[in-house]
Design an enzyme around this catalytic site. Sequence first.
Site, mmCIF file in Angstrom:
data_model
loop_
_atom_site.group_PDB
_atom_site.id
_atom_site.type_symbol
_atom_site.label_atom_id
_atom_site.label_comp_id
_atom_site.label_asym_id
_atom_site.label_seq_id
_atom_site.Cartn_x
_atom_site.Cartn_y
_atom_site.Cartn_z
ATOM 1 N N TRP A 122 -20.333 -5.986 7.376
ATOM 2 C CA TRP A 122 -18.909 -5.758 7.266
ATOM 3 C C TRP A 122 -17.854 -5.521 8.785
ATOM 4 O O TRP A 122 -17.146 -4.948 9.157
ATOM 5 C CB TRP A 122 -19.022 -3.872 6.930
ATOM 6 C CG TRP A 122 -19.576 -3.556 5.585
ATOM 7 C CD1 TRP A 122 -19.966 -4.404 4.620
ATOM 8 C CD2 TRP A 122 -19.985 -2.099 5.367
ATOM 9 N NE1 TRP A 122 -20.130 -3.806 3.668
ATOM 10 C CE2 TRP A 122 -20.422 -2.826 3.532
ATOM 11 C CE3 TRP A 122 -20.145 -0.811 5.813
ATOM 12 C CZ2 TRP A 122 -20.367 -1.178 2.834
ATOM 13 C CZ3 TRP A 122 -20.380 -0.283 4.882
ATOM 14 C CH2 TRP A 122 -21.239 -0.313 3.516
ATOM 15 N N LYS A 158 0.860 -1.183 0.118
ATOM 16 C CA LYS A 158 0.404 -0.080 0.187
ATOM 17 C C LYS A 158 0.761 0.981 -0.139
ATOM 18 O O LYS A 158 0.651 1.925 -1.340
ATOM 19 C CB LYS A 158 -0.625 0.056 1.311
ATOM 20 C CG LYS A 158 -1.623 1.463 1.567
ATOM 21 C CD LYS A 158 -2.319 1.606 3.285
ATOM 22 C CE LYS A 158 -2.807 2.465 3.102
ATOM 23 N NZ LYS A 158 -4.276 2.584 2.063
ATOM 24 N N HIS A 175 -18.707 11.049 -5.291
ATOM 25 C CA HIS A 175 -17.110 10.593 -5.382
ATOM 26 C C HIS A 175 -16.811 12.015 -6.379
ATOM 27 O O HIS A 175 -15.648 11.467 -6.811
ATOM 28 C CB HIS A 175 -17.836 9.318 -6.839
ATOM 29 C CG HIS A 175 -17.726 8.009 -5.496
ATOM 30 N ND1 HIS A 175 -18.910 7.381 -4.932
ATOM 31 C CD2 HIS A 175 -16.767 8.178 -3.852
ATOM 32 C CE1 HIS A 175 -18.616 6.223 -4.937
ATOM 33 N NE2 HIS A 175 -17.886 6.679 -3.947
ATOM 34 N N GLY A 212 -25.766 12.414 5.909
ATOM 35 C CA GLY A 212 -25.244 11.896 6.893
ATOM 36 C C GLY A 212 -24.406 12.667 6.919
ATOM 37 O O GLY A 212 -23.884 13.679 8.369
ATOM 38 N N ASP A 223 -29.209 3.807 7.882
ATOM 39 C CA ASP A 223 -28.452 3.321 6.538
ATOM 40 C C ASP A 223 -28.203 1.335 6.661
ATOM 41 O O ASP A 223 -27.913 0.769 7.492
ATOM 42 C CB ASP A 223 -26.735 3.932 6.569
ATOM 43 C CG ASP A 223 -27.192 5.017 6.918
ATOM 44 O OD1 ASP A 223 -27.575 5.870 6.130
ATOM 45 O OD2 ASP A 223 -26.123 6.279 7.361
ATOM 46 N N ARG A 243 -6.382 0.658 -1.386
ATOM 47 C CA ARG A 243 -6.776 0.647 0.100
ATOM 48 C C ARG A 243 -7.246 -0.955 0.720
ATOM 49 O O ARG A 243 -7.720 -1.826 0.223
ATOM 50 C CB ARG A 243 -8.525 1.061 -0.709
ATOM 51 C CG ARG A 243 -8.691 2.293 -1.025
ATOM 52 C CD ARG A 243 -8.409 3.198 0.033
ATOM 53 N NE ARG A 243 -9.489 4.108 -0.507
ATOM 54 C CZ ARG A 243 -10.585 4.953 0.399
ATOM 55 N NH1 ARG A 243 -10.381 4.721 1.361
ATOM 56 N NH2 ARG A 243 -10.913 5.730 -0.332
ATOM 57 N N CYS A 244 -7.114 -0.576 1.896
ATOM 58 C CA CYS A 244 -8.033 -2.018 2.510
ATOM 59 C C CYS A 244 -8.722 -1.370 3.922
ATOM 60 O O CYS A 244 -8.561 -0.742 4.350
ATOM 61 C CB CYS A 244 -6.279 -1.916 3.949
ATOM 62 S SG CYS A 244 -4.486 -2.761 2.703
ATOM 63 N N CYS A 296 -26.515 2.344 -1.228
ATOM 64 C CA CYS A 296 -26.265 3.070 -2.674
ATOM 65 C C CYS A 296 -24.843 1.724 -3.429
ATOM 66 O O CYS A 296 -24.637 1.226 -2.820
ATOM 67 C CB CYS A 296 -25.160 4.555 -1.940
ATOM 68 S SG CYS A 296 -23.848 4.069 -0.566
HETATM 69 N N1 GLN Z 1 -24.483 7.723 7.055
HETATM 70 C C1 GLN Z 1 -24.046 8.014 6.107
HETATM 71 C C2 GLN Z 1 -22.541 8.810 6.153
HETATM 72 O O1 GLN Z 1 -23.323 10.068 5.282
HETATM 73 C C3 GLN Z 1 -23.434 6.743 4.796
HETATM 74 C C4 GLN Z 1 -22.603 6.190 4.572
HETATM 75 C C5 GLN Z 1 -22.801 5.130 3.585
HETATM 76 O O2 GLN Z 1 -23.877 4.806 3.058
HETATM 77 N N2 GLN Z 1 -21.934 4.305 3.673
HETATM 78 O O3 GLN Z 1 -21.066 8.783 5.988
HETATM 79 ZN ZN ZN Z 2 -24.599 5.798 1.359
#
Ligand code: GLN
Ligand code: ZN
Length: 770
Positions: free
Chosen positions: A573, A18, A706, A444, A611, A527-528, A655
């Site tokens: 996760w 990395k 992004h 958020g 989420d 990325r890890c 997402c």
């Molecule tokens: N609530 C989280 C943020 O706004 C959602 C992140 C995500 O969907 N990966 O960072």
């Molecule tokens: Zn998201």
Amino acid sequence: MKTTILGYPRIGNQRQLKKACENYWSGKTEITTLIETGKNIRQENWLLQQKTGIDLIPSNDFSFYDQVLDACLTFGCIPKRFESIKKGDFSTLYFAMARGIQTEQLDTTAMEMTKWFDTNYHFIVPEFTIDQTFEFFSKKIIEEYKEALELGIKTKPVLIGPVTFLLLGKEKEKGFHRLDLLNRLLPVYFQIIDELIALGVEYIQFDEPILALDLSDRERKAINNTYESFHAAFPSLKIFLANYFDCYGENLETVLQLPVDTLHLDLVRCSSQLDDILTSKYFNPNTKLSLGLVDGRNIWKNNFENSLRFIKKAVEKIAPKNLFIASSCSLLHSPYDLELETNEKNLPLEVKQWLAFAKQKLEEIATLKGLSSSEEEAYLNLFEENKLANLNRKTSTLIHNKKVKSRVENLLESDSQRKNSFKIRQELQRNTLQLPLYPTTTIGSFPQTKEVRSWRSKFKKGILSQKEYDTLIAKETEDSIRFQEETGIDVLVHGEFERNDMVEYFGEKLEGFAFSSFGWVQSYGSRCVKPPILFGDVSRENPMTVKWSSFAQSLTKTPVKGMLTGPVTILQWSFVRNDQPRATTCNQIALAIRDEVVDLEKNGIQIIQIDEPAIREGLPLRKEEWKSYLDWAVKAFRISASGVNDATQIHTHMCYSEFNDIIENIAAMDADVITIETSRSEMELLEAFVNFKYPNEIGPGVYDIHSPRVPSVEEIEHLLEKAAKVLPVEHIWVNPDCGLKTRNWPETKSALQNLVKAAIKQRVKTLQTA
Ligand code: GLN
Ligand code: ZN
């Protein structure tokens, strides 16, 4: 009996690769330093495997970025937009394909990246055109074989199989199917195999994990033709065919009739297939089997007693010389070395004794071979040790919490139901919240600036006291509230400045989680991720988010959303315990989140977002298993959301996944509002709503978080108009695609100002036409 693995992690036990990559990319070091780092990692990995007793050691499992990208270069499958640099410096080409390139000569985007089956590893998606040609371009596979040979190690080169390679890619033009390219691709394989055999290669491992998916007859036929042709051209070659992550399933009959030397089985993911194979009329007892007994995807110690039972069963039908003991899949998905973990506060010794990382997994494989072929006392001691560790995991009070278990057992149907239907709730929420048409909100997080991150790291090191840290976070939160008020956002967020990561934050506050210090696993490129270790019954002793949410709400009259991570995402996760069904673990997390939701409501929070970005990732590889997963996953979400009154508005967020084919299940989650990423694909997601009327409110993302680009008011209006064509206007929310934590403030401010302007314009337009 022999031992083997399918691949080893390559990021380096201290993430050397990395750092070396990132230094090279930023121009701090020369390419020679990076090449040297790669070489050292390969050597270390090979020598370690040799020392530990792995008989058949893989090569070409190393990669500077990704093994599918490597395969693209091996086969000369290089998209035309990189043509001008193809003949130049190899590493420039390689990383341009991986990461895009922006120089005076060439400005072009990277290749697409997507998740490797159901793992959290991302691979580069091969691109094909109708006139696609292939050539043996990068000789990495040859060079790495020779490199190992110089160390005296005769390796098993690993190459992604042609059918998997083609099927994982994408046609970039209309008018053909990527499998049509098989006959053009196979000659390159022939050339590679030919050169490898000339160097004395005995085994080649072909990875064909698409065999874990539902395949069509045409796809199965492609598998059949491929391996028949390899065998016909190279009768002495020992083909090691590797499928993993699930059973061969419907593809078993085809596979058993292939002229391959060794068939690899992932017995962790699919334990029934050994019986299926041994009793199949197509099974040829001269085919070797590779028994994938040691879990490459998780971190638990192997259960030797269990594994030996499988080995014994195999030995009844197959000569030991025809058996391999192996990892279930590549160890790429495991962290490096448990011995590096010495922080007992984060990873108690009692938990540590239940774990095995990649290095320990090598030892387990070697020990299993020892135990099946010798009576040596050293092995017997290891067996006893293993038995004891597994036994005390069964009864440990650290893991088992009667109260939690009985709460899950006593869950009622009504616990996963809101008091009334959406229509009734919507009415109540409208009355209390008084939001305008096209309400605006964010997902958020706000920018996690260098300063914010430095406060956290100073606090963790003890340089900042709790009080000092809290003061800084409070100030940042207050600033963000003021900014949102000034901008005119309708539903505010506190900004998540106190959180490092959306799963780790909750893991640290819940019972049942431990944390490694160096348990890094490659996610993509350099990325890890370091997933929390979910080892025990999960419970919430104290509120986790009430403090910051109610502080933020106290600053303003505008509603502030409470912000939580959902049970499925926390499960997905983390490294999850394997001693009970995932569904049970998920329900435990769901109950803990439910308690938090109720506490937020009690403290005056009227809108709470849970989420679930990872809900799609948990889908099983085979469609027939989708329903049972979706049933428990959706239910777990509902359990977490259903403890509140009807006037409290529950949001969820998702997402970066393909949601169209599970849209009905998403609707079944019954969140009052869903915010969902769509802007990158120009609202492709909305196609799903043409046929299916999503019943609740929805915020399709209108700002691609992004990209550093600030979307214009017109662009956002255009997207909202698109949305208004398929969704009822009074159901539409206006928000970004995802959290803003990776953006900077100036961009974020301009983008959100435009977002609010666009929403207001839409409102006015709608009211005028009404
Ligand atoms: N609530 C989280 C943020 O706004 C959602 C992140 C995500 O969907 N990966 O960072
Ligand atoms: Zn998201």
